[in-house]
Scaffold this motif. Structure first.
Motif, PDB file in Angstrom:
ATOM      1  N   ASP A 111       0.824  -1.205   0.000  1.00 40.89           N
ATOM      2  CA  ASP A 111       0.000   0.000   0.000  1.00 40.89           C
ATOM      3  C   ASP A 111       0.859   1.256   0.000  1.00 40.89           C
ATOM      4  O   ASP A 111       1.725   1.436   0.850  1.00 40.89           O
ATOM      5  CB  ASP A 111      -0.928  -0.009   1.217  1.00 40.89           C
ATOM      6  CG  ASP A 111      -1.949  -1.133   1.124  1.00 40.89           C
ATOM      7  OD1 ASP A 111      -2.994  -0.930   0.494  1.00 40.89           O
ATOM      8  OD2 ASP A 111      -1.672  -2.217   1.671  1.00 40.89           O
ATOM      9  N   GLY A 112       0.619   2.115  -0.979  1.00 38.06           N
ATOM     10  CA  GLY A 112       1.386   3.340  -1.113  1.00 38.06           C
ATOM     11  C   GLY A 112       2.705   3.145  -1.832  1.00 38.06           C
ATOM     12  O   GLY A 112       3.446   4.106  -2.061  1.00 38.06           O
ATOM     13  N   THR A 113       3.007   1.900  -2.212  1.00 38.68           N
ATOM     14  CA  THR A 113       4.293   1.604  -2.864  1.00 38.68           C
ATOM     15  C   THR A 113       4.069   0.847  -4.176  1.00 38.68           C
ATOM     16  O   THR A 113       4.062   1.448  -5.243  1.00 38.68           O
ATOM     17  CB  THR A 113       5.208   0.808  -1.917  1.00 38.68           C
ATOM     18  OG1 THR A 113       5.392   1.556  -0.707  1.00 38.68           O
ATOM     19  CG2 THR A 113       6.565   0.551  -2.540  1.00 38.68           C
ATOM     20  N   MET A 141       9.237   6.140  -1.974  1.00 38.20           N
ATOM     21  CA  MET A 141       8.316   6.551  -3.014  1.00 38.20           C
ATOM     22  C   MET A 141       8.168   8.073  -3.024  1.00 38.20           C
ATOM     23  O   MET A 141       8.367   8.734  -2.002  1.00 38.20           O
ATOM     24  CB  MET A 141       6.947   5.895  -2.789  1.00 38.20           C
ATOM     25  CG  MET A 141       6.980   4.382  -2.718  1.00 38.20           C
ATOM     26  SD  MET A 141       7.684   3.612  -4.203  1.00 38.20           S
ATOM     27  CE  MET A 141       6.446   4.071  -5.432  1.00 38.20           C
ATOM     28  N   GLY A 142       7.791   8.617  -4.161  1.00 37.27           N
ATOM     29  CA  GLY A 142       7.582  10.057  -4.255  1.00 37.27           C
ATOM     30  C   GLY A 142       6.478  10.544  -3.349  1.00 37.27           C
ATOM     31  O   GLY A 142       6.449  11.713  -2.958  1.00 37.27           O
ATOM     32  N   ASN A 143       5.557   9.647  -2.992  1.00 37.81           N
ATOM     33  CA  ASN A 143       4.448   9.975  -2.088  1.00 37.81           C
ATOM     34  C   ASN A 143       4.739   9.598  -0.641  1.00 37.81           C
ATOM     35  O   ASN A 143       3.865   9.672   0.216  1.00 37.81           O
ATOM     36  CB  ASN A 143       3.182   9.232  -2.529  1.00 37.81           C
ATOM     37  CG  ASN A 143       3.416   7.738  -2.697  1.00 37.81           C
ATOM     38  OD1 ASN A 143       4.036   7.310  -3.668  1.00 37.81           O
ATOM     39  ND2 ASN A 143       2.962   6.951  -1.746  1.00 37.81           N
ATOM     40  N   ALA A 144       5.979   9.202  -0.351  1.00 38.96           N
ATOM     41  CA  ALA A 144       6.341   8.750   0.996  1.00 38.96           C
ATOM     42  C   ALA A 144       6.336   9.904   1.991  1.00 38.96           C
ATOM     43  O   ALA A 144       6.413  11.081   1.620  1.00 38.96           O
ATOM     44  CB  ALA A 144       7.722   8.097   0.979  1.00 38.96           C
ATOM     45  N   GLY A 155       6.109   4.136  -9.518  1.00 35.48           N
ATOM     46  CA  GLY A 155       7.468   4.472  -9.123  1.00 35.48           C
ATOM     47  C   GLY A 155       8.397   3.289  -8.952  1.00 35.48           C
ATOM     48  O   GLY A 155       9.609   3.411  -9.165  1.00 35.48           O
ATOM     49  N   VAL A 156       7.857   2.123  -8.584  1.00 30.03           N
ATOM     50  CA  VAL A 156       8.692   0.923  -8.465  1.00 30.03           C
ATOM     51  C   VAL A 156       9.251   0.545  -9.836  1.00 30.03           C
ATOM     52  O   VAL A 156      10.450   0.305  -9.998  1.00 30.03           O
ATOM     53  CB  VAL A 156       7.895  -0.250  -7.862  1.00 30.03           C
ATOM     54  CG1 VAL A 156       8.704  -1.555  -7.950  1.00 30.03           C
ATOM     55  CG2 VAL A 156       7.527   0.040  -6.410  1.00 30.03           C
TER      56      VAL A 156
END
Length: 270
Positions: A9-11, A238-241, A260-261
């Motif tokens: 999730d989120g990644t 991640m850019g959203n991390a 992003g991965v």
């Protein structure tokens, strides 16, 4: 890098809880070139193994924030390497604090998640992370009575509420009792067995496979990924991390909604 350890999730998953096609293709390429794909997630094994089915590759699963480690093939668990369960005093204290604060709690077994709801209006039901649980509702009395059953095994507890301040407060209360907890999502504070994290389980897996942490690249975005990122040879946020995750990581890739991965894997192996 021989092994890619990837949060979900989120990644690996986008904001809708789906695996972008570019991520699937990138991991298939990594796997076909001899790479070891490892999903490291706060989700339970039932939910997480479905991701392997979508990827159509083999690999390893670290689920429930490290409490469960298994070898995967064709979307199925073929070998359980380790299970860890939360200690009874920790369970009792966490349930008591949750009741006192009116914070809902989800207790994860291997095949189901027992939910204890104190405030229905404050459940984050629209969060993709909430949607993955295989929920069975119970009363406080039912849950506490079950704790006396020696066969009961909870791998993870998730305390959840829309009010993030309440969750941060209960995290401090848990800490006073020597109970560690981490956020897998801004609205999910999670407890695992003592000395069990994604990092502990990743190191267990590398030893099992005969490789070292220097052979690992790890991807994550939240607090529960920090230890895993810190112990890996190459850490990717991640850019959203969260900002603190970006600060400690070796590299920052694009967001989960931008696959992003996949972007990082293609760039790294060019």
């Amino acid at each position: 890098m021989k092994l890619a350890a990837i949060d979900l999730d989120g990644t690996l998953l986008d904001s809708q809880g789906l695996v972008p096609k570019a991520n699937i293709e990138a991991l298939q390429t990594f796997y076909s070139n001899g790479g070891i794909v490892t999903i490291a997630t706060g989700r339970n094994s039932i939910s997480a193994k479905d991701i392997f089915e979508q990827l159509s590759i083999g690999g390893y699963l670290i689920s429930s924030n490290g409490s469960f480690i298994a070898k995967m093939q064709s979307g199925e668990i073929v070998d359980v390497l380790r299970r860890s369960k939360i200690e009874l005093p920790t369970l009792k204290r966490a349930f008591f604090l949750a009741k006192e604060a009116k914070i809902s709690i989800i207790a994860s077994r291997e095949t189901q998640d027992d939910q204890l709801t104190f405030d229905e209006d404050n459940l984050v039901k629209d969060d993709p992370y909430y949607a993955h649980f295989n929920l069975q509702n119970h009363s406080f009395e039912e849950i506490t009575e079950q704790l006396n059953d020696p066969s009961l095994s909870y791998l993870k507890l998730a305390l959840t509420d829309k009010n993030e301040e309440k969750l941060h407060h209960i995290q401090q209360e848990l800490k006073k009792d020597g109970i560690d907890s981490v956020f897998s999502d801004p609205h999910f504070l999670e407890i695992t067995p003592k000395n069990i994290t994604k990092a502990h389980s990743l190191l267990f897996l590398t030893e099992h496979l005969g490789i070292t942490a220097d052979d690992v690249m790890a991807f994550g975005d939240q607090e529960n990924d920090i230890a895993m990122l810190n112990c890996s040879g190459l850490s990717v946020a991640m850019g959203n991390a969260q900002e603190r995750v970006k600060t400690l990581a070796d590299q920052v890739t694009k967001t989960n909604d931008e696959a992003g991965v996949a972007y990082f894997l293609k760039t790294y192996f060019e």
